[in-house]
Design a protein around this motif. Structure first.
Motif, short mmCIF file in Angstrom:
data_model
loop_
_atom_site.label_atom_id
_atom_site.label_comp_id
_atom_site.label_asym_id
_atom_site.label_seq_id
_atom_site.Cartn_x
_atom_site.Cartn_y
_atom_site.Cartn_z
N ILE A 1 0.96 -1.32 -0.01
CA ILE A 1 0.14 0.11 0.01
C ILE A 1 0.81 1.34 0.13
N ALA A 2 2.05 1.19 0.69
CA ALA A 2 2.70 2.12 0.80
C ALA A 2 3.51 2.47 -0.41
N SER A 3 3.70 1.39 -1.45
CA SER A 3 4.46 1.59 -2.56
C SER A 3 3.50 2.44 -3.53
N ILE A 4 2.25 2.48 -3.37
CA ILE A 4 1.50 3.32 -4.08
C ILE A 4 1.99 4.91 -4.23
N GLY A 5 2.36 5.20 -2.78
CA GLY A 5 2.95 6.63 -2.65
C GLY A 5 4.12 6.84 -3.44
N ILE A 6 5.15 5.67 -3.19
CA ILE A 6 6.20 5.84 -4.02
C ILE A 6 6.30 5.90 -5.42
N TYR A 7 5.25 5.14 -5.95
CA TYR A 7 5.03 5.29 -7.36
C TYR A 7 4.74 6.63 -7.60
N ASN A 8 3.60 7.06 -7.16
CA ASN A 8 3.07 8.48 -7.47
C ASN A 8 4.13 9.64 -7.28
N ILE B 1 19.82 7.20 -16.76
CA ILE B 1 18.84 7.99 -16.32
C ILE B 1 17.72 6.92 -15.55
N LYS B 2 17.79 5.77 -15.92
CA LYS B 2 17.08 4.71 -15.31
C LYS B 2 17.53 4.54 -13.90
N GLN B 3 18.94 4.35 -13.59
CA GLN B 3 19.59 4.09 -12.44
C GLN B 3 19.43 5.00 -11.48
N ILE B 4 19.22 6.50 -12.16
CA ILE B 4 19.15 7.50 -11.09
C ILE B 4 17.79 7.45 -10.42
N PHE B 5 16.59 7.40 -11.32
CA PHE B 5 15.36 7.01 -10.62
C PHE B 5 15.35 5.91 -9.64
N LEU B 6 15.79 4.73 -10.03
CA LEU B 6 15.81 3.49 -9.42
C LEU B 6 16.55 3.71 -7.99
N VAL C 1 11.92 -0.83 -5.02
CA VAL C 1 12.52 -0.93 -6.56
C VAL C 1 11.42 -1.13 -7.54
N ILE C 2 10.38 -1.89 -7.12
CA ILE C 2 9.41 -2.55 -8.22
C ILE C 2 8.45 -1.36 -8.51
N SER C 3 8.46 -0.54 -7.28
CA SER C 3 7.47 0.90 -7.45
C SER C 3 8.19 1.78 -8.39
N GLY C 4 9.61 1.87 -8.33
CA GLY C 4 10.08 3.03 -9.05
C GLY C 4 10.53 2.36 -10.47
N MET C 5 10.37 1.08 -10.87
CA MET C 5 10.85 0.69 -12.16
C MET C 5 10.07 1.37 -13.34
N ARG C 6 8.62 1.29 -13.04
CA ARG C 6 7.89 2.06 -14.24
C ARG C 6 8.07 3.47 -14.25
N PRO C 7 8.25 4.34 -13.53
CA PRO C 7 8.60 5.51 -13.66
C PRO C 7 9.91 5.71 -14.17
N ALA C 8 10.88 4.93 -13.73
CA ALA C 8 12.25 5.09 -14.27
C ALA C 8 12.27 4.65 -15.75
N LYS C 9 11.58 3.70 -16.08
CA LYS C 9 11.65 3.30 -17.50
C LYS C 9 11.00 4.34 -18.35
#
Length: 443
Positions: free
Chosen positions: A315-322, A348-353, A420-428
């Motif tokens: 549930i907290a990962s939703i906030g990270i994704y946002n 660039i991807k590594q920076i966001f991850l 990490v999983i929460s940040g993968m989509r935005p990083a991509k």
């Protein structure tokens, strides 16, 4: 771009949105703390149960109930005792026989009813038997008594001397002198249909050590094998049992035992001895077997609690994704500049991850500290609350929450995986931004 430069870039970006980053870290910390505290209940109760079990029982002790033959249980005899003593890593084999009637014991004007037991003292000493005072019996009519035997001796009748409210003998009716060297008389009844009795004088030479637990009581009288056989000869029945017709009975019970315990050299040898005895068709029980069952149940419970706690992190990962999605949107010009000067999409991807991991690590650290504080408060406050609510005293040493390093490690790993999983989509998504559109802020 070096890792140091990536880290500096991440910190600069986080400072631009302190409030949103703080709320994201707070949500992650709450999720991590919830996971740890929830699972700590399973760890705490497991430690309490295991500790109590280990204190209540000797961990190297194996109770041998009997020998299984043709699907029937047979008592342990001297032949089996000889075999048990030869098993590898067996330190001692204790055996006891109990009189089938409860004799009356008299000491001057004091009296009490107590269980009479015949035991093999050399094996008991090997197993760790200790005396509070006195010595072990050397002659047939010498006995050792349990630590609480003296507390049961009462002056006069039970009606006058016994306090039903406290469950103890009234102080003015109790025997207060030393028992060592005193002669007590054991009264044996011959048959239920007659008043004929036999008096056997016994000399108390020792008192057993006080039981390790407060609720344990030992008021037995430990008689010799000779006295035991004397009782059998008098009643004509095995173990002096009343209500049997002596005609045609043989007191072969003297060759078997009511309680037999095998003691291993160490804890590691217990399971091997149990396996050996079970292969030889002995019915056994050991605390090690019980510990396996207890640990299995608590392992399942802890896994379930960790799973429930992980949901809070998800549930907290939703906030990270946002947060990370918003970061990609807001930093589109920066990303465009980086790509324009030749930055690798992987960089660039590594920076966001890394930024996502940074949030997860800080959240996990704060959550762990909060969890430890909550654990201390729970262990100190919850017993008081439960005692006040239910008006019952909690068991001494009961621990509701425990946080081992393994639980912290599990929680941090789960937290990092989720972040990490929460940040993968935005990083991509950040790597797919068109340079020209990014420069015009048209993503």
């Amino acid at each position: 771009m070096k890792l140091k430069d990536k880290y500096r870039f991440i910190r600069q970006n986080i400072k631009k949105n302190k409030a949103r980053t703080f709320m994201t870290i707070l949500a992650t910390a709450m999720g991590c703390a919830f996971l740890i505290v929830l699972a700590s209940v399973g760890y705490g109760l497991q430690q309490s149960v295991v500790k109590e079990t280990l204190e209540d029982q000797v961990v190297t002790e194996i109770n041998v109930h009997g020998k299984i033959k043709d699907d029937n249980y047979y008592p342990i005899t001297n032949d089996e005792i000889t075999f048990l003593e030869k098993v590898d890593h067996v330190k001692a084999v204790t055996r006891k026989k109990q009189l089938a009637q409860i004799p009356m014991f008299h000491l001057d004007k004091y009296q009490t009813e107590s269980v009479a037991v015949s035991t093999h003292f050399p094996s008991e000493v090997k197993a760790g038997l200790k005396l509070e005072e006195g010595k072990l019996p050397e002659n047939a009519n010498e006995v050792v008594v349990g630590y609480q035997f003296i507390d049961t001796l009462m002056l006069g009748s039970e009606k006058d001397a016994f306090d039903e409210e406290s469950g103890k003998v009234k102080d003015e009716y109790r025997y207060k002198d030393s028992l060592i060297g005193k002669t007590i008389s054991m009264t044996i009844q011959k048959d239920v249909e007659s008043d004929e009795t036999m008096e056997i004088p016994l000399t108390i030479v020792g008192v057993l050590e006080k039981p390790t637990r407060e609720w344990m009581v030992n008021q037995n009288v430990y008689i010799s094998q000779e006295v035991f056989q004397e009782v059998e000869a008098y009643t004509g029945t095995p173990s002096g049992e009343l209500g049997l017709d002596p005609e045609g009975l043989e007191t072969t019970q003297s060759e078997s035992y009511d309680e037999v315990y095998v003691y291993a050299d160490n804890l590691e040898a217990v399971q091997g001895i149990v396996d050996t005895l079970e292969e030889e068709d002995y019915a056994t029980y050991s605390v090690v077997s019980e510990m396996k069952q207890i640990n299995t149940l608590f392992t399942i419970a802890k896994a379930g609690l960790i799973f429930v706690g992980t949901i809070a992190l998800i549930i907290a990962s939703i906030g990270i994704y946002n947060t990370m999605t918003m970061a990609v949107t807001e930093r589109a010009p920066d990303i465009g500049i980086m790509k324009a000067i030749g930055a690798n999409p992987k960089t660039i991807k590594q920076i966001f991850l890394l930024e996502s991991c940074y949030i997860g690590i800080i959240g996990a650290f704060i959550g762990t500290l909060v969890a430890y504080v909550i654990s201390v408060v729970v262990n100190l406050g919850l017993p008081v609350i439960l005692e006040m609510a239910f008006d019952e005293e909690m068991p001494e040493g009961l621990q509701f929450s425990a946080i081992p390093w393994s639980l912290v490690l599990i929680s941090v790993v789960i937290c990092l995986i989720v972040t990490v999983i929460s940040g993968m989509r935005p990083a991509k998504r950040a790597t797919q931004i068109d340079v020209l559109k990014a420069m015009r802020r048209e993503i």
